[in-house]
Design an enzyme around this catalytic site. Structure first.
Site, PDB file in Angstrom:
ATOM      1  N   LYS A  35       6.263   0.261   7.960  1.00 43.78           N
ATOM      2  CA  LYS A  35       6.903   0.147   6.655  1.00 43.78           C
ATOM      3  C   LYS A  35       6.128   0.902   5.579  1.00 43.78           C
ATOM      4  O   LYS A  35       6.733   1.542   4.714  1.00 43.78           O
ATOM      5  CB  LYS A  35       7.067  -1.318   6.254  1.00 43.78           C
ATOM      6  CG  LYS A  35       5.757  -2.085   6.160  1.00 43.78           C
ATOM      7  CD  LYS A  35       5.999  -3.534   5.794  1.00 43.78           C
ATOM      8  CE  LYS A  35       4.716  -4.323   5.826  1.00 43.78           C
ATOM      9  NZ  LYS A  35       3.642  -3.753   5.008  1.00 43.78           N
ATOM     10  N   THR A  36       4.789   0.840   5.617  1.00 42.42           N
ATOM     11  CA  THR A  36       3.994   1.558   4.621  1.00 42.42           C
ATOM     12  C   THR A  36       4.201   3.062   4.767  1.00 42.42           C
ATOM     13  O   THR A  36       4.263   3.796   3.779  1.00 42.42           O
ATOM     14  CB  THR A  36       2.497   1.211   4.782  1.00 42.42           C
ATOM     15  OG1 THR A  36       2.344  -0.208   4.745  1.00 42.42           O
ATOM     16  CG2 THR A  36       1.674   1.832   3.670  1.00 42.42           C
ATOM     17  N   ASP A 220       6.755  -2.797  -1.703  1.00 48.07           N
ATOM     18  CA  ASP A 220       6.241  -3.138  -0.373  1.00 48.07           C
ATOM     19  C   ASP A 220       6.099  -4.657  -0.268  1.00 48.07           C
ATOM     20  O   ASP A 220       5.927  -5.348  -1.277  1.00 48.07           O
ATOM     21  CB  ASP A 220       4.876  -2.463  -0.186  1.00 48.07           C
ATOM     22  CG  ASP A 220       4.400  -2.511   1.249  1.00 48.07           C
ATOM     23  OD1 ASP A 220       5.195  -2.845   2.138  1.00 48.07           O
ATOM     24  OD2 ASP A 220       3.217  -2.193   1.482  1.00 48.07           O
ATOM     25  N   GLU A 221       6.165  -5.190   0.953  1.00 50.31           N
ATOM     26  CA  GLU A 221       6.001  -6.633   1.214  1.00 50.31           C
ATOM     27  C   GLU A 221       6.936  -7.461   0.328  1.00 50.31           C
ATOM     28  O   GLU A 221       6.536  -8.474  -0.266  1.00 50.31           O
ATOM     29  CB  GLU A 221       4.530  -7.058   0.983  1.00 50.31           C
ATOM     30  CG  GLU A 221       3.515  -6.322   1.814  1.00 50.31           C
ATOM     31  CD  GLU A 221       3.525  -6.702   3.293  1.00 50.31           C
ATOM     32  OE1 GLU A 221       4.415  -7.464   3.696  1.00 50.31           O
ATOM     33  OE2 GLU A 221       2.655  -6.227   4.032  1.00 50.31           O
ATOM     34  N   GLN A 251       8.050 -12.615   8.066  1.00 49.23           N
ATOM     35  CA  GLN A 251       6.624 -12.582   7.729  1.00 49.23           C
ATOM     36  C   GLN A 251       6.343 -13.146   6.339  1.00 49.23           C
ATOM     37  O   GLN A 251       5.314 -12.841   5.732  1.00 49.23           O
ATOM     38  CB  GLN A 251       6.091 -11.152   7.829  1.00 49.23           C
ATOM     39  CG  GLN A 251       6.145 -10.587   9.239  1.00 49.23           C
ATOM     40  CD  GLN A 251       5.506  -9.229   9.340  1.00 49.23           C
ATOM     41  OE1 GLN A 251       4.278  -9.074   9.273  1.00 49.23           O
ATOM     42  NE2 GLN A 251       6.326  -8.205   9.497  1.00 49.23           N
ATOM     43  N   ARG A 587      -0.322  -9.610  15.249  1.00 47.04           N
ATOM     44  CA  ARG A 587      -1.536  -8.835  14.898  1.00 47.04           C
ATOM     45  C   ARG A 587      -2.140  -8.209  16.152  1.00 47.04           C
ATOM     46  O   ARG A 587      -2.963  -7.292  16.069  1.00 47.04           O
ATOM     47  CB  ARG A 587      -2.621  -9.728  14.263  1.00 47.04           C
ATOM     48  CG  ARG A 587      -2.263 -10.451  12.969  1.00 47.04           C
ATOM     49  CD  ARG A 587      -1.644  -9.562  11.930  1.00 47.04           C
ATOM     50  NE  ARG A 587      -0.192  -9.614  12.001  1.00 47.04           N
ATOM     51  CZ  ARG A 587       0.620  -8.736  11.433  1.00 47.04           C
ATOM     52  NH1 ARG A 587       0.124  -7.720  10.763  1.00 47.04           N
ATOM     53  NH2 ARG A 587       1.925  -8.851  11.539  1.00 47.04           N
TER      54      ARG A 587
END
Length: 701
Positions: A35-36, A220-221, A251, A587
């Protein structure tokens, strides 16, 4: 980089998200889906192909670390100088805007920013003043922050009564707290967002100005936004509608901080014509890990459906290990890590141990120390939260803003100046009567000879010190800090370790502008801990967000731990606990271990534990279900009703043996079954060796 080059490294869905530039866009980006990368590439595309000015794109993240990484990527992709661009956290960009516009709200633009520590210090001071229970300060601080994140000010809280869990004492503290902030010309983190919204809503011409300034908004996020942050986005994006948000409802794990996963579901309604793109290809984990994670998260009833997949087919099965207690759990983790390290498969920095609450680290730390495994705690006390650093920064803030009472209280006797509690109480009372700053009252007290000659001299010395430094023109923050340290004699007051940290602070501010440096330090949070270490990382599941490791251990998979006992009576909380578990599992890149224990000591009490409900959602074929016995070996869990046959070892850990080539050594561990039984032996002159017992020719001594 050309438009074609920007597109080359993107998959079809990422490319589609980059090329869609007209109107609102919701990108549902699964864990590890890049995504980044999409945001950075989209910024570069808007600048290079669409001819947007870099400073016309408002790009918002949630940590300073993420913002810095974003800037580096954008510079690399676009080749543009983004020094003046609006790329940063919600708080840092609102701070930048308020520095320009806040006068119309009755504040001075040199306001101080109070971090969580300062916020709590002021709450404690007010509780003492009202003779309320000071020990409640953390709960009061959290409640006030929660109200602010929902844009509920003291007046609304008072007028709406029980609608927001009204409490008369809390209301009294909240009103006083806001008055004190205004008197100190200070803002807390929540005010940075709330006052920006107030600015826009009370002054439509200023809102229009910034709607025109920001031609495009990237977030973002997005799943971590709270009510206030979402309101801000709606205000700024309601004109052109060019708002691209990237996030994953699976998330969303910061409900306790006010994050509202519902924002993901409201976006399409609030921004008509929204295009939705799903990024479902994971570039991090093996398919087995993703299968387990997907199976668990799919049990949450309200979520945007997604199907995680990866090119990393198969991989090791996820390991689940059930042990007798938390000490055995910790020893098992330590031995597993050491074995993988000794094989040369991984470095210590490739491992992470994740847990639900901080107290779970105790047993793991002890086991690591026993095994000589280096480790560090992520999200503990950061460099900028250390006492000596907070002391020096408080001097900087008071020099720049003499209305800052919190900073003055911190440093008026640091180093000790002999200004007693009675004198300070008198100054506090006078300041309250006059609704003036402590600094002003101290100055008037000196002029009026309101204290003894001895105390007057001490107060005068302090006031002159601050005023002299405020009048000086320092080139950099480093120059100012060095002058402060020298003038207050901090080196005589602080020990060597603290002075090393102060010297590091000086080194980190060599070329920094003073105001920018103070803002940067004030806006840092524990989420910005970016220390890199050649050791195992220990952290809470919340701290693991945004990170990745080849090998991950999630410990304490028990009812009451994960999910946490405070969540058991609330379905929304249970759903968040499930998301937290999902974040932890995703993770892991190569290996994922899930552990739990039959007994665990929590809050000084040992109690029986049951396996977490989340474990029942894991497909059996994807997991290796094992048990660590008291004999320190690993065997598969038997099927119901079967007998558990334990292998017998000729050696035990700690016994001495002789090898025909390497001499005398000490047995560290035994494991395996039948012909595959192995022994790990530490030979003083050789190191640790792993030997197959039937070929080892060991002699027991």
């Amino acid at each position: 980089m050309s438009k074609e080059s920007l597109l080359e490294s993107l998959n079809p869905q990422q490319r589609e998200a980059l090329l869609y530039t007209e109107g609102p866009l919701l990108v549902l980006a699964c864990a590890g889906s890049g995504k980044t990368k999409v945001i950075a590439h989209k910024f570069a595309h808007l600048v290079k192909a669409k001819k947007f000015s870099p400073d016309s794109i408002l790009t918002l993240t949630f940590t300073n670390k993420a913002a810095n990484e974003m800037k580096e990527r954008i510079i690399s992709l676009s080749g543009k100088d983004v020094a003046g661009s609006w790329i940063g956290t919600f708080h840092s960009q609102c701070n930048r805007l308020l520095r320009r516009e806040i006068r119309v709200l009755g504040y001075k633009p040199d306001f101080s920013i109070y971090d969580d520590d300062d916020h709590c210090a002021l709450i404690r001071h007010i509780l003492r003043e009202f003779r309320f229970h000071e020990a409640l300060y953390k709960g009061v601080a959290a409640k006030i922050s929660s109200l602010k994140s929902r844009l509920i000010g003291p007046e609304e809280f008072l007028s709406t009564g029980d609608g927001f869990g009204f409490d008369e004492k809390l209301a009294k503290v909240y009103i006083r707290y806001q008055d004190e902030l205004k008197r100190c010309n200070a803002l807390d983190f929540d005010d940075l967002i709330g006052l920006t919204i107030m600015l826009f809503e009370r002054h439509p011409e200023i809102l229009k100005k910034y709607q025109n300034t920001f031609s495009y908004i990237l977030v973002d996020e997005f799943q971590d936004t709270n009510y206030a942050q979402y309101r801000l986005l709606k205000l700024l994006g309601s004109g052109h509608g060019n708002v691209s948000v990237v996030g994953d409802d699976d998330q969303s794990i910061y409900r306790f901080r006010g994050a509202d996963v519902g924002n993901v579901f409201k976006f399409e309604k609030d921004f008509p014509g929204t295009k939705v793109i799903r990024l479902e290809q994971n570039y991090r984990s093996t398919q087995n890990i993703l299968n387990v994670a997907s199976a668990v998260i799919s049990k949450n009833p309200v979520r945007k459906p997604k199907k995680l997949w990866t090119g990393r087919e198969g991989g090791d099965r996820v390991y689940h290990c059930w042990l007798n207690n938390e000490d055995e759990e910790a020893r098992h983790i330590a031995k597993t890590i050491k074995e993988l390290y000794l094989k040369g498969a991984y470095e210590f920095s490739n491992f992470a141990v994740l847990y639900r609450i901080n107290i779970q680290s105790r047993a793991v730390e002890e086991a690591f120390r026993d095994e000589g495994i280096p480790y560090h705690i992520v999200g503990g006390i950061s460099f900028f939260q250390r006492k000596e650093i907070k002391d020096i920064v408080a001097y900087l803030r008071l020099i720049m803003n003499q209305s800052d009472n919190v900073s003055l209280r911190r440093i008026i006797n640091c180093p000790p100046r002999g200004i007693g509690a009675a004198t300070l109480a008198k100054i506090e009372n006078e300041a309250k009567k006059k609704s003036a700053s402590l600094f002003e009252v101290i100055k008037s007290t000196i002029k009026a000879n309101g204290v003894t000659v001895a105390v007057k001299g001490k107060l005068e010395t302090f006031i002159k010190l601050i005023e002299q430094m405020a009048s000086r023109k320092y080139k950099t923050a480093s120059d100012m800090i060095q002058d402060i340290v020298e003038k207050i004699g901090y080196g005589e007051f602080a020990d060597e370790d603290r002075m090393q940290n102060v010297n590091e602070l000086i080194a980190s501010s060599l070329q920094a502008d003073i105001k920018d440096f103070v803002d940067k330090v004030s806006l840092l949070t524990n989420l910005d801990d970016s220390s890199k270490d050649k050791s195992v990382s220990l952290m809470t599941l919340h701290s693991a967000k945004g990170l990745e490791f080849p090998v991950v251990f999630i410990i304490g998979l028990e009812e009451g731990v994960l999910p946490y006992f405070k969540a058991l009576d609330n379905q929304d909380e249970i759903h968040e606990e499930r998301r937290l578990f999902y974040v932890g599992m995703t993770r892991a890149k190569d290996l994922l271990w899930l552990t739990g224990a039959s007994k665990r000591k929590l809050y000084a009490k040992s109690q029986d534990q049951e396996p977490s409900r989340f474990l029942s959602d894991i497909p059996k074929k994807c997991c290796e279900w094992i048990e660590k016995s008291r004999a320190s070996h690993v065997v598969p869990l038997p099927k119901a009703g079967a007998d558990l046959k334990k292998p017998v070892f000729p050696y035990v850990a700690g016994c001495r043996v002789r090898h025909p080539k390497w001499g005398v050594g000490v047995v560290r561990d035994c494991y395996g079954n039948g012909d595959e039984q192995k022994v790990m032996v530490n030979f003083p002159n050789i190191g640790i060796k792993k030997l197959v017992l039937r070929f080892a020719n060991l002699e027991k001594l």
